[in-house]
Design an enzyme around this catalytic site. Sequence first.
Site, PDB file in Angstrom:
ATOM      1  N   SER A 133      16.237 -47.824  -0.651  1.00 12.41           N
ATOM      2  CA  SER A 133      16.098 -48.574  -2.121  1.00 12.41           C
ATOM      3  C   SER A 133      16.021 -49.999  -1.998  1.00 12.41           C
ATOM      4  O   SER A 133      15.660 -50.468  -2.828  1.00 12.41           O
ATOM      5  CB  SER A 133      17.535 -48.260  -2.962  1.00 12.41           C
TER       6      SER A 133
ATOM      7  N   TYR B  91      24.368 -50.294  -7.697  1.00  9.61           N
ATOM      8  CA  TYR B  91      24.692 -49.233  -8.720  1.00  9.61           C
ATOM      9  C   TYR B  91      25.985 -49.349  -9.398  1.00  9.61           C
ATOM     10  O   TYR B  91      26.401 -50.545  -9.603  1.00  9.61           O
ATOM     11  CB  TYR B  91      24.521 -47.948  -7.861  1.00  9.61           C
TER      12      TYR B  91
ATOM     13  N   LYS C 238      12.691 -51.303  -3.380  1.00  9.24           N
ATOM     14  CA  LYS C 238      12.659 -51.418  -4.879  1.00  9.24           C
ATOM     15  C   LYS C 238      12.339 -52.911  -5.250  1.00  9.24           C
ATOM     16  O   LYS C 238      11.757 -53.290  -6.224  1.00  9.24           O
ATOM     17  CB  LYS C 238      13.528 -50.696  -5.387  1.00  9.24           C
TER      18      LYS C 238
ATOM     19  N   VAL D  12      20.486 -46.313   0.906  1.00  7.85           N
ATOM     20  CA  VAL D  12      21.125 -45.198   1.772  1.00  7.85           C
ATOM     21  C   VAL D  12      20.828 -45.318   3.252  1.00  7.85           C
ATOM     22  O   VAL D  12      21.382 -44.482   3.973  1.00  7.85           O
ATOM     23  CB  VAL D  12      20.912 -43.999   0.922  1.00  7.85           C
TER      24      VAL D  12
ATOM     25  N   TYR E 157       5.996 -43.940  -4.041  1.00 13.04           N
ATOM     26  CA  TYR E 157       7.087 -44.295  -3.797  1.00 13.04           C
ATOM     27  C   TYR E 157       7.989 -43.929  -2.544  1.00 13.04           C
ATOM     28  O   TYR E 157       8.494 -44.527  -1.901  1.00 13.04           O
ATOM     29  CB  TYR E 157       7.878 -43.514  -4.933  1.00 13.04           C
TER      30      TYR E 157
END
Length: 318
Positions: A69, A248, A72, A266, A196
């Site tokens: 992530s 998050y 991103k 992660v 992605y």
Amino acid sequence: MTQTPAVEELNQIVTDIAREISENAEEIERAADAKEEGLSPGPFGIAVTTANGELLSAGAAKTLFPLQSIAKVFALELALCAIGDDVFKRVGREPSGDPFNSIVDLERTAGVPRNPFVNAGALAVVDILVEALDEDAQASAVVNFVRQHSGRTVIDLDQDVLASEHEAGDLNRAMMSFMRHHGNLHSSVDEVMEAYVRQCAIMLDCEGLARTGLFLARTRRNPAYEEADAIARRMRKLLALMMTCGHYDGSGDFALRVGLPAKSGVGGGILAVVPETAAIAVWSPNLDQHGNSMLGVRALEMLAHRTGWSVFGPPMIG
């Protein structure tokens, strides 16, 4: 090149933190809310790239790991460059309060993801890139961005991540179908999924990640130079989203403990930014309940404490 006293002090801090983290890894992870109990603490790496290009590192700073992530952030930068603030017509700018892969949020918001860092939001950002870029560039845009900013001529992709996302990406595909139902996905699901997955699988070490993330530290505005001022304003938007949404449901706790904009993955990595000062990368594989590296978060907390680096107050060194 001779180091300044401030850089020497920072180098000593980075070295000391790596040693202390390694010595106390079991105790640190025992005190954290581990995602999976009973794992032996893995290796730990840290790297800091300062605004003037000094690279300081310690521990397993040359061990490769998938960005997951963290990528991103780089995709969002490319999307903002491509279409500007129109990005935020497709994705929101608020913390979600739900898991990063929740489809419930999409139902509440009629197919508009809460922010660019939950999975649905990241897929919408990739859709923007697929739509904006030509066929040859769309799947490799983030890979090429990382290659350029890291200074690495070769960027490997983690084959396990590629395989797992392709084989077990049903939830991501479901989110894209839901967004398409509400008119918020314009490209084919397969094209978006391919791009992605490739960005999630990018492999870097802490040194490469700290170098790559240094562009985010360029936040000083100068209205006399329109292009540079626009870049600084864009960096501030990226950092604001990293601060509020980068971890998050752990973002508030991280802001309290560390006080720096950051994005976790992660794969065990975390990229943190000290505006106009430095980019920091940490890595260790064991995660807490929110999917953040337990040793990585603790190391950043220690670094912020010893340097005074924080967006909420002035530093003590440098």
